[in-house]
Design an enzyme around this catalytic site. Sequence first.
Site, PDB file in Angstrom:
ATOM      1  N   ASP A   1       7.697 -14.489 -10.832  1.00 50.06           N
ATOM      2  CA  ASP A   1       6.990 -15.673 -10.324  1.00 50.06           C
ATOM      3  C   ASP A   1       7.774 -16.928 -10.718  1.00 50.06           C
ATOM      4  O   ASP A   1       7.979 -17.179 -11.898  1.00 50.06           O
ATOM      5  CB  ASP A   1       5.577 -15.681 -10.934  1.00 50.06           C
ATOM      6  CG  ASP A   1       4.811 -16.948 -10.576  1.00 50.06           C
ATOM      7  OD1 ASP A   1       5.183 -17.610  -9.593  1.00 50.06           O
ATOM      8  OD2 ASP A   1       3.831 -17.241 -11.294  1.00 50.06           O
TER       9      ASP A   1
ATOM     10  N   ASN B   1       6.935 -20.167  -9.665  1.00 42.29           N
ATOM     11  CA  ASN B   1       6.202 -21.437  -9.634  1.00 42.29           C
ATOM     12  C   ASN B   1       4.837 -21.354 -10.326  1.00 42.29           C
ATOM     13  O   ASN B   1       3.930 -22.118 -10.007  1.00 42.29           O
ATOM     14  CB  ASN B   1       6.045 -21.922  -8.182  1.00 42.29           C
ATOM     15  CG  ASN B   1       5.234 -20.934  -7.359  1.00 42.29           C
ATOM     16  OD1 ASN B   1       5.003 -19.801  -7.791  1.00 42.29           O
ATOM     17  ND2 ASN B   1       4.771 -21.354  -6.196  1.00 42.29           N
TER      18      ASN B   1
ATOM     19  N   ASP C   1       2.174 -19.484 -10.352  1.00 44.17           N
ATOM     20  CA  ASP C   1       0.852 -19.236  -9.761  1.00 44.17           C
ATOM     21  C   ASP C   1       0.402 -17.789  -9.993  1.00 44.17           C
ATOM     22  O   ASP C   1      -0.599 -17.341  -9.421  1.00 44.17           O
ATOM     23  CB  ASP C   1       0.830 -19.589  -8.258  1.00 44.17           C
ATOM     24  CG  ASP C   1       1.790 -18.720  -7.458  1.00 44.17           C
ATOM     25  OD1 ASP C   1       2.491 -17.873  -8.060  1.00 44.17           O
ATOM     26  OD2 ASP C   1       1.849 -18.870  -6.221  1.00 44.17           O
TER      27      ASP C   1
ATOM     28  N   ASP D   1      11.078  -5.566   5.417  1.00 40.36           N
ATOM     29  CA  ASP D   1      10.073  -4.614   5.877  1.00 40.36           C
ATOM     30  C   ASP D   1       9.626  -4.991   7.291  1.00 40.36           C
ATOM     31  O   ASP D   1       9.293  -6.144   7.539  1.00 40.36           O
ATOM     32  CB  ASP D   1       8.870  -4.676   4.914  1.00 40.36           C
ATOM     33  CG  ASP D   1       8.306  -3.316   4.587  1.00 40.36           C
ATOM     34  OD1 ASP D   1       7.992  -2.577   5.536  1.00 40.36           O
ATOM     35  OD2 ASP D   1       8.158  -3.003   3.396  1.00 40.36           O
TER      36      ASP D   1
ATOM     37  N   ASP E   1       7.746   0.299   8.536  1.00 35.50           N
ATOM     38  CA  ASP E   1       6.442   0.764   8.046  1.00 35.50           C
ATOM     39  C   ASP E   1       5.814   1.773   9.015  1.00 35.50           C
ATOM     40  O   ASP E   1       5.793   1.550  10.225  1.00 35.50           O
ATOM     41  CB  ASP E   1       5.523  -0.456   7.918  1.00 35.50           C
ATOM     42  CG  ASP E   1       4.231  -0.150   7.210  1.00 35.50           C
ATOM     43  OD1 ASP E   1       4.295   0.193   6.020  1.00 35.50           O
ATOM     44  OD2 ASP E   1       3.156  -0.258   7.838  1.00 35.50           O
TER      45      ASP E   1
ATOM     46  N   GLU F   1       9.688   4.768   7.544  1.00 35.50           N
ATOM     47  CA  GLU F   1       8.694   5.451   6.719  1.00 35.50           C
ATOM     48  C   GLU F   1       7.950   6.387   7.652  1.00 35.50           C
ATOM     49  O   GLU F   1       7.445   5.957   8.692  1.00 35.50           O
ATOM     50  CB  GLU F   1       7.701   4.455   6.115  1.00 35.50           C
ATOM     51  CG  GLU F   1       6.694   5.146   5.209  1.00 35.50           C
ATOM     52  CD  GLU F   1       5.379   4.372   5.039  1.00 35.50           C
ATOM     53  OE1 GLU F   1       4.715   4.590   4.039  1.00 35.50           O
ATOM     54  OE2 GLU F   1       5.020   3.587   5.925  1.00 35.50           O
TER      55      GLU F   1
ATOM     56  N   HIS G   1       5.669   1.820  -3.831  1.00 30.95           N
ATOM     57  CA  HIS G   1       4.474   1.009  -4.069  1.00 30.95           C
ATOM     58  C   HIS G   1       3.183   1.688  -3.613  1.00 30.95           C
ATOM     59  O   HIS G   1       2.121   1.077  -3.689  1.00 30.95           O
ATOM     60  CB  HIS G   1       4.632  -0.332  -3.357  1.00 30.95           C
ATOM     61  CG  HIS G   1       4.693  -0.182  -1.861  1.00 30.95           C
ATOM     62  ND1 HIS G   1       5.704   0.498  -1.224  1.00 30.95           N
ATOM     63  CD2 HIS G   1       3.855  -0.586  -0.888  1.00 30.95           C
ATOM     64  CE1 HIS G   1       5.477   0.501   0.075  1.00 30.95           C
ATOM     65  NE2 HIS G   1       4.362  -0.160   0.308  1.00 30.95           N
ATOM     66  N   ASP G   2       3.289   2.903  -3.099  1.00 32.65           N
ATOM     67  CA  ASP G   2       2.102   3.598  -2.586  1.00 32.65           C
ATOM     68  C   ASP G   2       1.705   4.816  -3.418  1.00 32.65           C
ATOM     69  O   ASP G   2       0.703   5.463  -3.112  1.00 32.65           O
ATOM     70  CB  ASP G   2       2.352   4.076  -1.147  1.00 32.65           C
ATOM     71  CG  ASP G   2       2.399   2.925  -0.157  1.00 32.65           C
ATOM     72  OD1 ASP G   2       1.728   1.907  -0.392  1.00 32.65           O
ATOM     73  OD2 ASP G   2       3.118   3.048   0.857  1.00 32.65           O
TER      74      ASP G   2
END
Length: 536
Positions: free
Chosen positions: A25, A27, A29, A102, A204, A263, A325-326
């Site tokens: 990150d 900035n 947030d 992606d 995807d 994918e 990530h899945d």
Amino acid sequence: MIDRRDSNWWKQAVFYQVYPRSFKDSNADGIGDLKGIQEKLDYFQELGVDALWISPFFKSPMKDFGYDISDYKDVDPIFGSLEDFQSLLTAAHERGLRIVVDLVVNHSSDEHPWFKAARSSRTDPRHDWYLWKPRTGRRPPNNWISLFEQRSAWYPNEATGEWYLATFTRNQPEFNWRNPELREAIYDATRFWLDLGADGFRMDVATAYFKDAEFRSNPFSFNLVPNLLQHHIYDRNRPEIFGVFKDFRAIADSYGDRMLIGETHGLDPVLAASCHGNNCDGLHMAFNFDFLYRKWSARLFRESAERWYELLPSSAWPNFTLSNHDQPRHYYRYRSGRHADARARVAATMLLCLRGTPFLYYGEEIGMNCEPLPKASLRDPLGVATWPLRIGRDPERTPMQWDDSLNAGFSPASPWLPVNADYRHKNVATQKTDPDSLWNWYADLLRLRKSQPALITGTLTWLDVPPEVMAWKRTERRQSEGKQDLLVYLNFSGKLKTISVPVGTVLQGTRVAAGERINAGERTLGPYEVLVVSQG
Ligand code: NOJ
Ligand code: CA
């Protein structure tokens, strides 16, 4: 600098997947962003990877954290701006690092202007860009299911008196790929990123674009998870997809050096293999996810790799991956008490020494964990809908552990997902200074790959070894240097194993230092020992 004439770079490259919300990150947030990735460009070089795949950073209402896109040609302000992307790409290219983005075009967000127009009236020119069925009663038109909502995939649209289709969340309406204008609009968005200089796409759920033209119900299947008792033969994986793959390939090839990796939406690698096209005129690669579902077993991994090599058309190029990530991270999947790190070394060596392009997932180089999160921390729509039966995908998306400072150095603000509790001792900074760390194991392996052509282009022959050991030989023949044989031995067990080895020099090992000579003959492999040897 990257070489734009090199159309085969992706066969030599090691890819590293960045999940941008969780990487760095810039900035404060609490959410990772493109500038954060740019700040870490040195890092990729230190580690030794060659290309990044960055999960979606496009404009999105974030109902599926970016996999629901509302503008295919812009960056979401959470992640930065188009200029930030351009700047990241230029800086990456200056270092010889490629970036693949992606492409999420099975569906858009329901907030995409295309869908807003499409749902407004049956006569809207965009109406046919999505999939509709007339709504005559309460019963949905067929039994297709929405994976993330665990219910029918058909949702009512009052304005037109129809159902629309969404097989992920209800906020991800699916495109009608039979409509030529829709196809052209997607190809246009594709060219937009290629024109900017993106090195290719991870596509995807690429095999899901087409659905059965007659919308037939899927037959019953005993397979419980994640298919909800259905055999998905009509709502995805239709043969029409190959024509579209060829179109994408022609677009990518018209730029000379871009790469497409699909994918696939199916558990069997047969489907992934088919995406290359018989004459390799389909996708450059299609993800083989088989390792993600394998138990910790030398035999099963070998069977899996062997089968993948056999399934691929002869000129296709393989790929391997252990985490994304899945799915739960492989460090976590294969942990076994105090052997977790030892197993992670075995797994990394397998991934980086088999024949094929490896895909790493951020944090695997330090053995990031993946513990279930409390309900209050869950963000993933799948996790929220299925808790506590399933825990969703948040655990594999926690912030990257950079150092032992506040929030693991990911952000000074409270991160969007909790940082793993182990970050004080498990982080990049600590591991970089420890020569025996997992991070250094990966960095050494990546250096080894670069210095040994046999590990990239060499042929692969399996070696006869005792059960629970996986071993193979990579052979490279070069006119100038003659033949190079490289042997990889992996003990998947905590037991001693006897193998026979040729005379050679150790290139990398967990018990024997690089550079040490070994004699021909029988040799004992220690628990989880890894040995990579150059023969001769
Ligand atoms: C597959 C992606 O990897 C996953 O994260 C996403 O939720 C679905 N496709 C829907 O786009
Ligand atoms: Ca941020």
